[in-house]
Write a protein that holds these residues in place. Structure first.
Motif, PDB file in Angstrom:
ATOM      1  N   ILE A 129       1.302  -0.835   0.235  1.00 32.25           N
ATOM      2  CA  ILE A 129       0.504   0.244  -0.166  1.00 32.25           C
ATOM      3  C   ILE A 129       1.102   1.084  -0.025  1.00 32.25           C
ATOM      4  O   ILE A 129       1.739   1.776   0.693  1.00 32.25           O
ATOM      5  CB  ILE A 129      -0.806   0.203   1.022  1.00 32.25           C
ATOM      6  N   THR A 130       0.290   2.360  -1.047  1.00 30.56           N
ATOM      7  CA  THR A 130       1.634   3.394  -0.740  1.00 30.56           C
ATOM      8  C   THR A 130       0.620   4.911  -0.986  1.00 30.56           C
ATOM      9  O   THR A 130      -1.059   4.333  -1.201  1.00 30.56           O
ATOM     10  CB  THR A 130       2.449   3.515  -1.945  1.00 30.56           C
ATOM     11  N   THR A 131       0.599   6.189  -0.366  1.00 26.45           N
ATOM     12  CA  THR A 131       0.394   6.832  -0.780  1.00 26.45           C
ATOM     13  C   THR A 131       0.947   8.169  -1.412  1.00 26.45           C
ATOM     14  O   THR A 131       2.314   8.130  -1.974  1.00 26.45           O
ATOM     15  CB  THR A 131      -0.457   7.384   0.419  1.00 26.45           C
ATOM     16  N   THR A 132      -0.329   8.787  -2.740  1.00 29.82           N
ATOM     17  CA  THR A 132       0.084   9.488  -3.358  1.00 29.82           C
ATOM     18  C   THR A 132       0.614  10.761  -3.126  1.00 29.82           C
ATOM     19  O   THR A 132       0.648  11.977  -2.257  1.00 29.82           O
ATOM     20  CB  THR A 132      -0.413   9.787  -4.411  1.00 29.82           C
ATOM     21  N   PRO A 133       1.700  11.533  -3.934  1.00 29.08           N
ATOM     22  CA  PRO A 133       2.046  12.661  -3.412  1.00 29.08           C
ATOM     23  C   PRO A 133       1.222  14.188  -3.443  1.00 29.08           C
ATOM     24  O   PRO A 133       0.751  13.282  -4.854  1.00 29.08           O
ATOM     25  CB  PRO A 133       3.703  12.903  -4.082  1.00 29.08           C
ATOM     26  N   LEU A 134       1.344  15.446  -2.875  1.00 30.19           N
ATOM     27  CA  LEU A 134       0.185  16.052  -3.278  1.00 30.19           C
ATOM     28  C   LEU A 134       0.264  16.695  -5.323  1.00 30.19           C
ATOM     29  O   LEU A 134      -0.663  16.514  -5.567  1.00 30.19           O
ATOM     30  CB  LEU A 134       0.874  17.648  -3.153  1.00 30.19           C
ATOM     31  N   GLY A 135       1.381  16.661  -6.030  1.00 28.25           N
ATOM     32  CA  GLY A 135       1.218  16.853  -7.148  1.00 28.25           C
ATOM     33  C   GLY A 135       0.449  16.142  -8.128  1.00 28.25           C
ATOM     34  O   GLY A 135       0.482  16.370  -8.844  1.00 28.25           O
ATOM     35  N   GLU A 136      -0.508  14.206  -7.312  1.00 35.03           N
ATOM     36  CA  GLU A 136      -1.156  13.633  -8.579  1.00 35.03           C
ATOM     37  C   GLU A 136      -2.505  14.217  -8.751  1.00 35.03           C
ATOM     38  O   GLU A 136      -3.123  13.704  -8.874  1.00 35.03           O
ATOM     39  CB  GLU A 136      -0.618  12.527  -7.750  1.00 35.03           C
ATOM     40  N   SER A 137      -2.797  15.509  -6.704  1.00 37.62           N
ATOM     41  CA  SER A 137      -3.689  15.272  -6.927  1.00 37.62           C
ATOM     42  C   SER A 137      -5.240  16.277  -8.479  1.00 37.62           C
ATOM     43  O   SER A 137      -6.177  15.465  -8.886  1.00 37.62           O
ATOM     44  CB  SER A 137      -3.792  17.125  -6.135  1.00 37.62           C
ATOM     45  N   ASP A 138      -3.859  16.639  -9.257  1.00 37.93           N
ATOM     46  CA  ASP A 138      -4.970  17.244 -10.246  1.00 37.93           C
ATOM     47  C   ASP A 138      -4.840  16.098 -11.021  1.00 37.93           C
ATOM     48  O   ASP A 138      -5.968  15.948 -11.900  1.00 37.93           O
ATOM     49  CB  ASP A 138      -3.998  18.501 -11.459  1.00 37.93           C
ATOM     50  N   GLU A 150      -6.786   3.038  -5.367  1.00 39.51           N
ATOM     51  CA  GLU A 150      -6.035   2.213  -6.721  1.00 39.51           C
ATOM     52  C   GLU A 150      -6.686   1.130  -6.221  1.00 39.51           C
ATOM     53  O   GLU A 150      -5.515   0.295  -5.881  1.00 39.51           O
ATOM     54  CB  GLU A 150      -4.854   3.466  -7.238  1.00 39.51           C
ATOM     55  N   THR A 151      -6.348   0.401  -7.354  1.00 43.49           N
ATOM     56  CA  THR A 151      -6.354  -0.998  -7.514  1.00 43.49           C
ATOM     57  C   THR A 151      -5.887  -1.390  -9.058  1.00 43.49           C
ATOM     58  O   THR A 151      -5.982  -0.881 -10.130  1.00 43.49           O
ATOM     59  CB  THR A 151      -7.170  -1.965  -7.202  1.00 43.49           C
ATOM     60  N   VAL A 152      -4.690  -2.243  -8.677  1.00 46.50           N
ATOM     61  CA  VAL A 152      -3.774  -2.644 -10.451  1.00 46.50           C
ATOM     62  C   VAL A 152      -4.130  -4.045 -10.585  1.00 46.50           C
ATOM     63  O   VAL A 152      -3.837  -4.343 -11.918  1.00 46.50           O
ATOM     64  CB  VAL A 152      -2.527  -2.052 -10.355  1.00 46.50           C
ATOM     65  N   PHE A 153      -5.069  -4.476  -9.795  1.00 43.21           N
ATOM     66  CA  PHE A 153      -5.125  -5.600 -10.051  1.00 43.21           C
ATOM     67  C   PHE A 153      -6.909  -6.552  -9.837  1.00 43.21           C
ATOM     68  O   PHE A 153      -7.576  -6.865  -8.732  1.00 43.21           O
ATOM     69  CB  PHE A 153      -4.289  -7.222  -9.561  1.00 43.21           C
ATOM     70  N   PRO A 154      -7.175  -5.744 -11.027  1.00 44.58           N
ATOM     71  CA  PRO A 154      -8.804  -5.467 -11.086  1.00 44.58           C
ATOM     72  C   PRO A 154      -9.745  -7.066 -10.809  1.00 44.58           C
ATOM     73  O   PRO A 154      -8.855  -8.017 -11.898  1.00 44.58           O
ATOM     74  CB  PRO A 154      -9.498  -4.438 -12.155  1.00 44.58           C
ATOM     75  N   GLU A 155     -10.359  -6.607 -10.436  1.00 41.32           N
ATOM     76  CA  GLU A 155     -11.066  -8.952 -10.088  1.00 41.32           C
ATOM     77  C   GLU A 155     -12.488  -8.848 -11.358  1.00 41.32           C
ATOM     78  O   GLU A 155     -13.499  -9.746 -10.949  1.00 41.32           O
ATOM     79  CB  GLU A 155     -11.662  -9.492  -9.384  1.00 41.32           C
ATOM     80  N   PHE A 156     -12.655  -7.830 -12.040  1.00 36.59           N
ATOM     81  CA  PHE A 156     -13.326  -7.592 -13.110  1.00 36.59           C
ATOM     82  C   PHE A 156     -13.234  -7.878 -14.695  1.00 36.59           C
ATOM     83  O   PHE A 156     -12.155  -6.749 -14.439  1.00 36.59           O
ATOM     84  CB  PHE A 156     -15.079  -7.261 -12.403  1.00 36.59           C
ATOM     85  N   SER A 157     -14.529  -7.727 -16.004  1.00 33.67           N
ATOM     86  CA  SER A 157     -14.058  -7.242 -16.877  1.00 33.67           C
ATOM     87  C   SER A 157     -15.076  -6.629 -17.687  1.00 33.67           C
ATOM     88  O   SER A 157     -16.123  -6.336 -16.414  1.00 33.67           O
ATOM     89  CB  SER A 157     -13.920  -8.490 -17.936  1.00 33.67           C
ATOM     90  N   VAL A 158     -14.530  -5.978 -18.328  1.00 32.19           N
ATOM     91  CA  VAL A 158     -15.568  -4.759 -19.332  1.00 32.19           C
ATOM     92  C   VAL A 158     -16.985  -6.080 -19.654  1.00 32.19           C
ATOM     93  O   VAL A 158     -17.970  -5.195 -19.160  1.00 32.19           O
ATOM     94  CB  VAL A 158     -15.137  -4.096 -20.579  1.00 32.19           C
ATOM     95  N   ASP A 159     -17.292  -6.698 -19.828  1.00 28.68           N
ATOM     96  CA  ASP A 159     -18.453  -7.686 -19.692  1.00 28.68           C
ATOM     97  C   ASP A 159     -18.160  -7.614 -18.696  1.00 28.68           C
ATOM     98  O   ASP A 159     -20.269  -7.844 -18.198  1.00 28.68           O
ATOM     99  CB  ASP A 159     -17.887  -9.270 -20.276  1.00 28.68           C
ATOM    100  N   LEU A 173      -4.620  10.024  -2.483  1.00 28.79           N
ATOM    101  CA  LEU A 173      -4.859   8.420  -3.211  1.00 28.79           C
ATOM    102  C   LEU A 173      -4.199   7.788  -1.917  1.00 28.79           C
ATOM    103  O   LEU A 173      -3.152   7.581  -1.585  1.00 28.79           O
ATOM    104  CB  LEU A 173      -4.482   8.433  -4.714  1.00 28.79           C
ATOM    105  N   VAL A 174      -4.886   6.350  -2.126  1.00 30.34           N
ATOM    106  CA  VAL A 174      -3.840   5.451  -1.423  1.00 30.34           C
ATOM    107  C   VAL A 174      -4.153   3.723  -3.120  1.00 30.34           C
ATOM    108  O   VAL A 174      -5.011   3.905  -3.319  1.00 30.34           O
ATOM    109  CB  VAL A 174      -4.487   4.829  -0.099  1.00 30.34           C
ATOM    110  N   SER A 175      -2.798   3.793  -3.008  1.00 27.25           N
ATOM    111  CA  SER A 175      -3.022   1.833  -4.233  1.00 27.25           C
ATOM    112  C   SER A 175      -2.298   0.977  -3.420  1.00 27.25           C
ATOM    113  O   SER A 175      -1.326   0.750  -2.654  1.00 27.25           O
ATOM    114  CB  SER A 175      -1.960   2.311  -5.227  1.00 27.25           C
ATOM    115  N   TYR A 176      -3.361  -0.140  -3.997  1.00 25.12           N
ATOM    116  CA  TYR A 176      -3.196  -2.062  -3.921  1.00 25.12           C
ATOM    117  C   TYR A 176      -1.937  -2.236  -5.009  1.00 25.12           C
ATOM    118  O   TYR A 176      -2.836  -1.873  -6.366  1.00 25.12           O
ATOM    119  CB  TYR A 176      -4.072  -2.228  -3.792  1.00 25.12           C
ATOM    120  N   GLU A 177      -1.599  -2.760  -4.865  1.00 25.22           N
ATOM    121  CA  GLU A 177      -0.502  -2.978  -5.775  1.00 25.22           C
ATOM    122  C   GLU A 177      -0.072  -4.233  -5.419  1.00 25.22           C
ATOM    123  O   GLU A 177       0.121  -4.860  -3.804  1.00 25.22           O
ATOM    124  CB  GLU A 177       0.948  -2.479  -6.234  1.00 25.22           C
TER     125      GLU A 177
END
Length: 147
Positions: A3-12, A27-36, A140-144
């Protein structure tokens, strides 16, 4: 899970995905579903048997009942775009989604980044705050994946 948090510059950058200050973005970079699965959640759900989307949110997988989906067509343009130049759009859209977390009275919005026709590369999700701060910083909190 890292888990990471984002710097201020990512806000925009996050605001360009329709996220607002007043509630943390996950944010998740390993989604568990598809567009279908996304289209089925919108068009093949019923009140008594909703099709939900599993999305990492606030440290766990939340089942999101979808009630709004909008295609977002993204241009292949450099940042910032060169004035007078024309750019092609990506072949497949990204998706802006709104809905409810099942079994909780919690309204959420998500920006779903799609790559190939049925491929989702990452998701940004946020609780819709009752009083958004349009000028504030978006956290932002990122899950990787640990791989």
């Amino acid at each position: 899970m890292l888990i990471t948090t984002t710097p201020l510059g990512e806000s925009d950058h996050l605001k360009s995905y329709r996220m607002v200050a007043g509630a943390t973005v996950f944010e998740t970079v390993f989604p568990e579903f598809s567009v279908d699965d996304l289209t089925a959640a919108l068009f093949k759900s019923s009140y008594g048997a909703p099709k939900t989307l599993p999305i990492w949110f606030e440290g766990a997988v939340a089942q999101v009942v979808v009630d709004k989906v909008e295609a977002v067509w993204v241009q292949d343009a450099p940042e910032p775009p060169v004035p007078g130049e024309t750019y092609a759009y990506h072949e497949n859209p990204d998706w802006f989604v709104e809905g409810w977390v099942e079994d909780r009275a919690l309204r959420v919005r998500a920006y779903v980044m799609a790559g190939a026709a049925d491929d989702i590369s990452s998701i940004y999700i946020q609780r819709i705050p009752p009083t958004p701060d349009l000028e504030g910083h978006v956290n932002l909190v990122s899950y990787e994946s640990e791989e």
